[in-house]
Design an enzyme around this catalytic site. Structure first.
Site, PDB file in Angstrom:
ATOM      1  N   HIS A 133     -15.604   4.397 -19.918  1.00  0.00           N
ATOM      2  CA  HIS A 133     -15.867   5.830 -20.152  1.00  0.00           C
ATOM      3  C   HIS A 133     -14.752   6.621 -20.828  1.00  0.00           C
ATOM      4  CE1 HIS A 133     -14.294   7.053 -15.837  1.00  0.00           C
ATOM      5  NE2 HIS A 133     -13.517   6.184 -16.435  1.00  0.00           N
ATOM      6  N   HIS A 134     -13.580   5.983 -21.023  1.00  0.00           N
ATOM      7  CA  HIS A 134     -12.498   6.725 -21.706  1.00  0.00           C
ATOM      8  C   HIS A 134     -12.462   6.494 -23.218  1.00  0.00           C
ATOM      9  CE1 HIS A 134     -10.991   7.886 -17.834  1.00  0.00           C
ATOM     10  NE2 HIS A 134     -10.648   6.662 -17.486  1.00  0.00           N
ATOM     11  N   GLY A 135     -13.328   5.615 -23.729  1.00  0.00           N
ATOM     12  CA  GLY A 135     -13.307   5.358 -25.172  1.00  0.00           C
ATOM     13  C   GLY A 135     -13.735   6.599 -25.955  1.00  0.00           C
ATOM     14  N   PHE A 136     -12.969   6.953 -26.987  1.00  0.00           N
ATOM     15  CA  PHE A 136     -13.280   8.119 -27.817  1.00  0.00           C
ATOM     16  C   PHE A 136     -13.917   7.702 -29.134  1.00  0.00           C
ATOM     17  CE2 PHE A 136     -10.135   9.800 -24.928  1.00  0.00           C
ATOM     18  CZ  PHE A 136     -10.536  11.105 -24.715  1.00  0.00           C
ATOM     19  N   ASP A 175     -14.156  11.336 -19.391  1.00  0.00           N
ATOM     20  CA  ASP A 175     -13.872  12.201 -20.551  1.00  0.00           C
ATOM     21  C   ASP A 175     -14.535  11.753 -21.861  1.00  0.00           C
ATOM     22  OD1 ASP A 175     -12.185   9.992 -20.622  1.00  0.00           O
ATOM     23  OD2 ASP A 175     -10.414  11.099 -21.305  1.00  0.00           O
TER      24      ASP A 175
END
Ligand SMILES: [Zn+2]
Length: 388
Positions: A133-136, A175
């Site tokens: 879930h933190h991959g942008f 995020d």
């Protein structure tokens, strides 16, 4: 015949591996699957191999240049200074061989799960290899290269025209997924996490509500460090019910990081196995009530891979199969197989020992703070409903 649930797995998922000493360790998927097998809760026919996501699919949520950089990194062709611009080759997210293929395989697993559910072959689908879930859009972050949930939500929109509610119970703020859909009113993101005051990534305040036409479809429930089961579950249950009723999704995607446990070395929450028994059962109820059962679940964080993650993640599958919550000893052959490799003494039962830790002197104060946060966050939803 439609199945209750499918479990997405192949050994290729274990190729997402930074190093032997890195806290992110996919061996936890093997440990979980073996626990389910030795408990008699899963059959070989329940398991489906993931496919690899194509570049076109990755582009749904990622920048072309970033994908090229990840490919180069995995072939050993990337210099450190260029990598660091893209969050790669850092202490958190070091370079490893075939980084692109391994990361695309985790995304493909979540897409496989999506297709099983949306094409009606299975009611629920679980991809424990996902939840990054933190991959942008254009940058890796916090152990995450490609963001399988962001790609899967775009895919759900594009291929199935679905209205998606994303629910993230990892101890860290979700995020990457939140920012992917911050402007989009047709996707709702909900994250319950330890406050960012002392914990990565620092975001996830209740005031992050979305942007432009997406305003009002981003929800954050930051809880205090040292939060225990009762308060965690009270926030989770109330938040998920109220937000689902507000948004009315077609399908839910849950991220099931198992790092809110007292034993987790990276966070400061004081959850026990009791939260992991409850989280997926409430998710299933919500899916049944609002989405004709459509529920896709992915993994996430979880850094006590021996004592916490296998039992916590087994509960997701058990909830999907509607198997009553097991109690008492874990299978003897599971304990003997893995105790040899484990640096810590395994917990021999489905439940945690009681008490697991010394009482927290600030318990009442923490519970009160969380209750106030919940009430402020929900007050916003209620007021916005009136405004509409
Ligand atoms: Zn986490």
């Amino acid at each position: 015949m439609k199945k209750d649930a499918v479990f997405i797995f192949s050994e290729e998922q274990l190729g997402y591996s930074f190093s032997d000493s890195h806290p992110f360790n996919q061996k936890r998927i093997l440990l979980t699957l073996d626990l389910l097998k030795k408990s008699g809760a899963i059959q070989d026919s329940d398991i489906i191999a993931p496919r690899m996501a194509t570049d076109e699919e990755l582009l749904l949520a990622h920048d072309k240049k970033f994908i090229e950089i990840v490919k180069k990194a995995g072939k050993g062709e990337l210099t450190e200074d260029v990598g660091s611009i893209y969050g790669i080759g850092t202490d958190d997210t070091p370079i490893f061989p075939n980084m692109h293929e391994a990361s695309a395989m985790l995304v493909g697993g979540t897409l496989t799960a999506v297709d099983e559910v949306m094409q009606g072959r299975s009611k629920y689908a679980l991809n424990l290899g996902g939840g990054l879930h933190h991959g942008f859009h254009g940058r890796a972050s916090g152990f995450c290269v490609y963001n399988d949930s962001s790609v899967a939500i775009k895919y759900l929109q594009k291929k199935y025209g679905a209205r998606v509610l994303y629910i993230d119970t990892d101890a860290h703020h979700g995020d990457g997924v939140q920012w992917s859909f911050y402007d989009d009113p047709t996707v709702c993101t909900l994250s319950i996490h330890e406050t960012g005051r002392y914990l990565f990534p620092g975001t996830g305040s209740i005031t992050e509500r979305g942007n432009g036409s997406g305003y009002g479809t981003s929800f954050n429930f930051p809880i205090d460090a040292f939060t225990e089961d009762e308060s965690f579950l009270s926030v989770y249950k109330t938040a998920i019910k109220e937000v689902t009723e507000f948004f009315k999704p077609d399908v839910i995607l849950t991220q099931n990081g198992a790092d809110a446990h007292y034993f987790d070395p990276l966070t400061h929450l004081y959850g026990t196995m009791d939260i992991y028994k409850e989280i997926p059962r409430v998710a299933r109820e919500i899916a049944e009530q609002y989405c004709e059962g459509r529920w896709i679940a992915v993994g996430g964080g979880g850094y006590d891979i021996w004592r916490v993650v296998p039992r916590a993640w087994a509960h997701i599958w058990l909830a999907m199969k509607n198997i009553p919550t097991p109690t008492g000893p874990l299978p003897e052959d599971w304990l003997s197989t893995w105790q040899e490799q484990s640096p810590v003494t395994l917990i021999p039962t489905w439940e945690d020992p009681v008490p697991l830790y010394e009482p927290i002197p600030r318990k009442d104060e923490i519970n009160e703070k969380n209750a106030q946060m919940l009430s402020r966050a929900l007050h916003m939803i209620r007021n916005e409903k009136i405004d509409k």
